[in-house]
Each structure stands twice: as structure tokens, then as C-alpha cells.
Write a protein that holds these residues in place. Structure first.
Motif, short mmCIF file in Angstrom:
data_model
loop_
_atom_site.label_atom_id
_atom_site.label_comp_id
_atom_site.label_asym_id
_atom_site.label_seq_id
_atom_site.Cartn_x
_atom_site.Cartn_y
_atom_site.Cartn_z
N ALA A 83 -0.81 12.29 3.16
CA ALA A 83 -1.75 12.03 4.40
C ALA A 83 -1.59 10.75 4.79
O ALA A 83 -0.97 10.27 5.78
CB ALA A 83 -2.41 13.47 4.39
N LEU A 84 -2.53 10.07 3.67
CA LEU A 84 -2.85 8.45 4.12
C LEU A 84 -0.63 7.60 3.82
O LEU A 84 -0.76 7.17 5.11
CB LEU A 84 -3.44 7.86 2.63
CG LEU A 84 -4.64 7.80 3.24
CD1 LEU A 84 -6.24 6.97 1.87
CD2 LEU A 84 -5.79 7.50 4.60
N LEU A 134 -0.08 8.26 7.50
CA LEU A 134 -0.28 7.88 9.21
C LEU A 134 0.52 5.95 8.31
O LEU A 134 0.82 5.14 9.19
CB LEU A 134 -2.05 7.52 7.78
CG LEU A 134 -2.50 6.70 9.43
CD1 LEU A 134 -2.54 7.14 10.69
CD2 LEU A 134 -4.16 7.06 8.45
N GLU A 145 -5.79 19.07 -4.07
CA GLU A 145 -6.39 17.47 -3.27
C GLU A 145 -6.28 16.26 -2.78
O GLU A 145 -5.70 15.55 -1.75
CB GLU A 145 -7.97 17.66 -3.35
CG GLU A 145 -9.29 17.02 -1.86
CD GLU A 145 -8.57 17.40 -1.12
OE1 GLU A 145 -8.42 19.19 -0.77
OE2 GLU A 145 -9.56 16.97 -0.29
N PHE A 146 -5.80 15.80 -4.15
CA PHE A 146 -5.40 14.12 -4.60
C PHE A 146 -4.15 14.50 -4.23
O PHE A 146 -4.20 13.28 -3.10
CB PHE A 146 -5.36 13.98 -5.93
CG PHE A 146 -5.02 12.51 -6.24
CD1 PHE A 146 -6.34 11.53 -5.81
CD2 PHE A 146 -3.79 12.32 -6.25
CE1 PHE A 146 -5.43 10.01 -6.31
CE2 PHE A 146 -3.62 10.62 -6.68
CZ PHE A 146 -4.51 9.86 -6.96
N THR A 190 0.61 -1.21 -0.14
CA THR A 190 -0.47 0.27 0.08
C THR A 190 0.83 0.85 -0.20
O THR A 190 0.55 2.20 -0.81
CB THR A 190 -0.64 -0.10 1.21
OG1 THR A 190 -1.63 -1.28 0.74
CG2 THR A 190 -1.78 1.40 1.68
N THR A 241 3.38 5.58 9.66
CA THR A 241 3.69 5.86 10.54
C THR A 241 3.75 4.96 11.55
O THR A 241 4.06 3.53 12.91
CB THR A 241 3.20 6.78 11.19
OG1 THR A 241 3.80 7.97 10.83
CG2 THR A 241 3.14 6.98 12.99
N ALA A 242 2.54 4.06 11.63
CA ALA A 242 1.65 3.22 11.80
C ALA A 242 2.93 1.56 11.29
O ALA A 242 3.06 1.00 12.22
CB ALA A 242 0.03 2.36 11.31
N VAL A 285 2.26 1.92 -3.33
CA VAL A 285 0.50 2.76 -4.57
C VAL A 285 0.90 4.53 -4.10
O VAL A 285 0.92 4.89 -4.77
CB VAL A 285 -0.07 1.79 -4.63
CG1 VAL A 285 -1.45 3.00 -5.38
CG2 VAL A 285 0.21 0.34 -4.68
N GLN A 305 -4.55 14.74 0.06
CA GLN A 305 -4.97 13.21 1.29
C GLN A 305 -4.40 12.05 0.86
O GLN A 305 -4.32 10.93 1.42
CB GLN A 305 -6.53 13.42 0.16
CG GLN A 305 -7.42 14.30 0.84
CD GLN A 305 -7.54 14.83 2.18
OE1 GLN A 305 -6.50 15.51 3.19
NE2 GLN A 305 -8.47 14.27 2.53
N THR A 306 -3.86 11.74 -0.23
CA THR A 306 -2.69 11.00 -0.38
C THR A 306 -1.66 10.36 0.49
O THR A 306 -1.45 9.08 1.07
CB THR A 306 -2.67 10.40 -1.81
OG1 THR A 306 -1.98 11.13 -3.14
CG2 THR A 306 -3.60 9.51 -2.71
N VAL A 336 1.59 7.15 -6.50
CA VAL A 336 0.38 8.36 -6.51
C VAL A 336 0.44 9.40 -6.56
O VAL A 336 0.02 10.18 -7.16
CB VAL A 336 -1.44 7.74 -6.32
CG1 VAL A 336 -1.50 6.05 -6.94
CG2 VAL A 336 -1.42 7.30 -4.70
#
Lengths: 167, 167
Positions: free
Chosen positions: B135-136, B139, B128-129, B108, B142-143, B111, B132-133, B115
Motif C-alpha cells: 500500500a505504501l 502511494l 499484514e507486512f 524508497t 502515485t505521488a 526498498v 501494508q508495504t 520488502v
DNA sequence: ATAAACTTTCAATAATTTTTGAAAGTTTAA
DNA sequence: TTAAACTTTCAAAAATTATTGAAAGTTTAT
């Protein structure tokens, strides 16, 4: 890679990942679409973008709303409803953690507590069963406490804590 | 609740939970059975206990071995192979974290990085794309760091850290 | 080399889950 | 009140995923 390709790839990837955290493909794809859309989208918009039926769209939008990660909005002078996703990533993580705890961990803890409370008849298999199911209960319970803590703190707690841990 | 009831309930619960962390029911049930068994079990034993076919048992045992949470053993003077699960809960958690990172998070991240690297043409949807991508990606990244840290520490790190956090 | 004991493979089948689409339901405007 | 605009429901169909079981494969003992 242009915008369209990147967008399709993202929606596709997020969609197949969805099945791994317990939501179906259409639901995850709708979420992905709304997540990157600067504007709220109507049901019609979602149907067209993802080529899925009205019924499917309706049901999955509802579920996303149940999960608390998509909101209904409306535009003045329009009868249609529009849908927007939670845009804040911390809020999204919190919401997902909260729902997973409620839907999966809590019920599991209940069962683990129940089955690990059978009477110890002294046999090896019973001893082993009690030992192992108790251990699982402890693990799940600890994991859940962490998640709840994340859920109940200010929006940035997750990231801050992680950063501290990584030092 | 007696031993048999508790055992069946545990196997059943663990089985349906499995689908939520990406393994199928039979695989999760076999794991549950081995996890509470004081002795390694043969393929025959597993088939009988869970009422599943030989082929199914064979394939799912293999997968559990691939995941690194079940081991093959053998008894002296017997040709059959026996199977035992990892009994240490910390080791189990580590192994699962390690596999989930490898199978889900890493691909993930790849990808998301890809992108989110498209060229910014200045349009609102592209901005925006990318936002947001990215930011994901942050996250998920970090996880994943957390998980890797858990994986590479001494067996009790998980519990200790959690306890600290809960204070 | 042969055969018994055991395991794996995989095409066919079964079970489960998702999706569709049209009918029923709801809301709003006039 | 009527009807247009829109959403929801749900039984049937399609798609996906899991399971079976028998044939093929492997290993070991003699």
C-alpha cells in the motif's frame, strides 16, 4: 529475504526517511513498526523491538498521537496501554498533509505575506524582493489549497484524482 | 517593516524551512539571499551578508548548484565568480520536485518493492507486512508520477492544473 | 615560471538534536 | 490508604550534523 530481514529493512528505511518529512528517526521507526504489526503493541514491546529507552519511546509515541497517526488502545483485564497505528493509507496521507499544512505551510504563508507587504520605495532591490516573495506566497498558497482539498474529501479522492491526472 | 527587516525575516524563515525539505540552514539561507537579489553575488558578498565562513559558503553554493537552482556567472574583466539563483518560481518548483524524486522517492520505492516481495508464508504478520508495504509503495509511486508529470510539462502546468482542481 | 586572485578541501571544533535513565507522577486494585 | 503497575518528565550524556579557518589547490595574467 525472509520476514525478519524485510521487516528490519523496512523499519530502517522508513526511519531515515522520517527526518526528511520533519519527524525524527525513533518516531518514524515506531510508526513503521506499528504500521506493519497486526496487533497493537505495548510500550515494552516497542522498546524491545527497536532497542530504545522507555523515555524515548514514551515521548515519541506521544508525538505520533499528536500527529494523529497512532492511537492508544487497551486490552480487557490489562492495565498496560497498547498502541496501534492508522492502517488506512489514505487516512495516513490525509493526516500527514493536514499536519504539514498546519505546522509548516501556514506559518510560512504568514511570513511571506508580511514581508511582501513592505512599501515599494522604487528601488530595484525592493521591487525584486516584493516580486519574488509574492511569487513564493502564491506557490505555497496554491500547494496548500491542494492539500486542504485532499484533506477534506472522501478517503479515496487522492488516488482518484491522481489517476485522472495520469490519463 | 522596512526593507532590511523584511529581508532578514525572509532569509531567516526560509532558512529554518529548509531543514524541512532536506537541505541545511546555510544552504537555504544562501538560496533565499540569491533569490531576492537583483544582481548575482560573489562568494564574498554571501559571506558578509550571512556572516558565514568561506568554507561553508563554498560547500553550500556547490550543493545549490548540484540541486540545479543556483548558477555560476561571471562578470567581464573580473576573475571572481558570481552566483545567481533560478528566479522563475515554476522552474524552481520543478527542479525541487525532480531532485526530491531522485534523492528520496526512487530509493524508497526500490526498498518498498523489495520488502513487499517476500514470500507469503501464510502467517498473519507476514500477510499484514506485505499488504501494508504494498500500500505504501502504491502511494509513493502515485505521488512520484504526479511529480514527474509536473517536471516534464511546460512551465505553467503546475499552476494551471492546480487552478483547475480548485474550481 | 611566478605570483596574485580566487576556490576547495577537510580535520578540528562548535552547535544542535536525540537519547537515556532514574525520579516523579499517575492510575488502579485490594 | 497503600502499594504495585505503569507512564511521563527532564537534566545529563551521547550522537549527529554544521561550521570554521587555514592549508592545499586551481586558474589566470604577466
Amino acid at each position: 529475504m525472509n520476514y525478519k530481514e524485510a521487516k528490519d529493512k523496512f523499519i530502517q528505511t522508513w526511519g531515515s526517511l522520517g527526518t526528511l518529512w520533519g519527524i525524527n528517526k525513533a518516531m518514524a521507526q515506531i510508526h513503521a513498526l506499528l504500521f506493519i504489526s497486526p496487533e497493537p503493541l505495548s510500550m515494552e514491546d516497542v522498546m524491545e523491538e527497536l532497542h530504545i529507552s522507555r523515555g524515548n519511546t514514551s515521548m515519541n509515541l506521544r508525538q505520533l498521537i499528536d500527529w494523529g497517526i497512532v492511537y492508544k488502545t487497551s486490552k480487557v483485564g490489562e492495565r498496560k496501554e497498547y498502541f496501534a497505528s492508522e492502517k488506512d493509507i489514505n487516512e495516513l496521507a490525509k493526516q500527514i498533509a493536514r499536519e504539514r499544512s498546519r505546522r509548516e505551510i501556514q506559518p510560512t504563508l504568514k511570513v511571506l505575506k508580511e514581508v511582501s507587504s513592505i512599501e515599494d520605495d522604487g528601488s530595484e532591490k525592493t521591487k525584486e524582493f516584493i516580486r519574488q516573495t509574492k511569487a513564493l506566497h502564491d506557490l505555497a498558497s496554491t500547494a496548500d489549497s491542494i492539500m486542504n482539498r485532499v484533506v477534506n474529501q472522501e478517503s479515496n479522492w487522492l488516488t482518484k484524482t491522481f489517476m485522472k491526472l495520469l490519463k
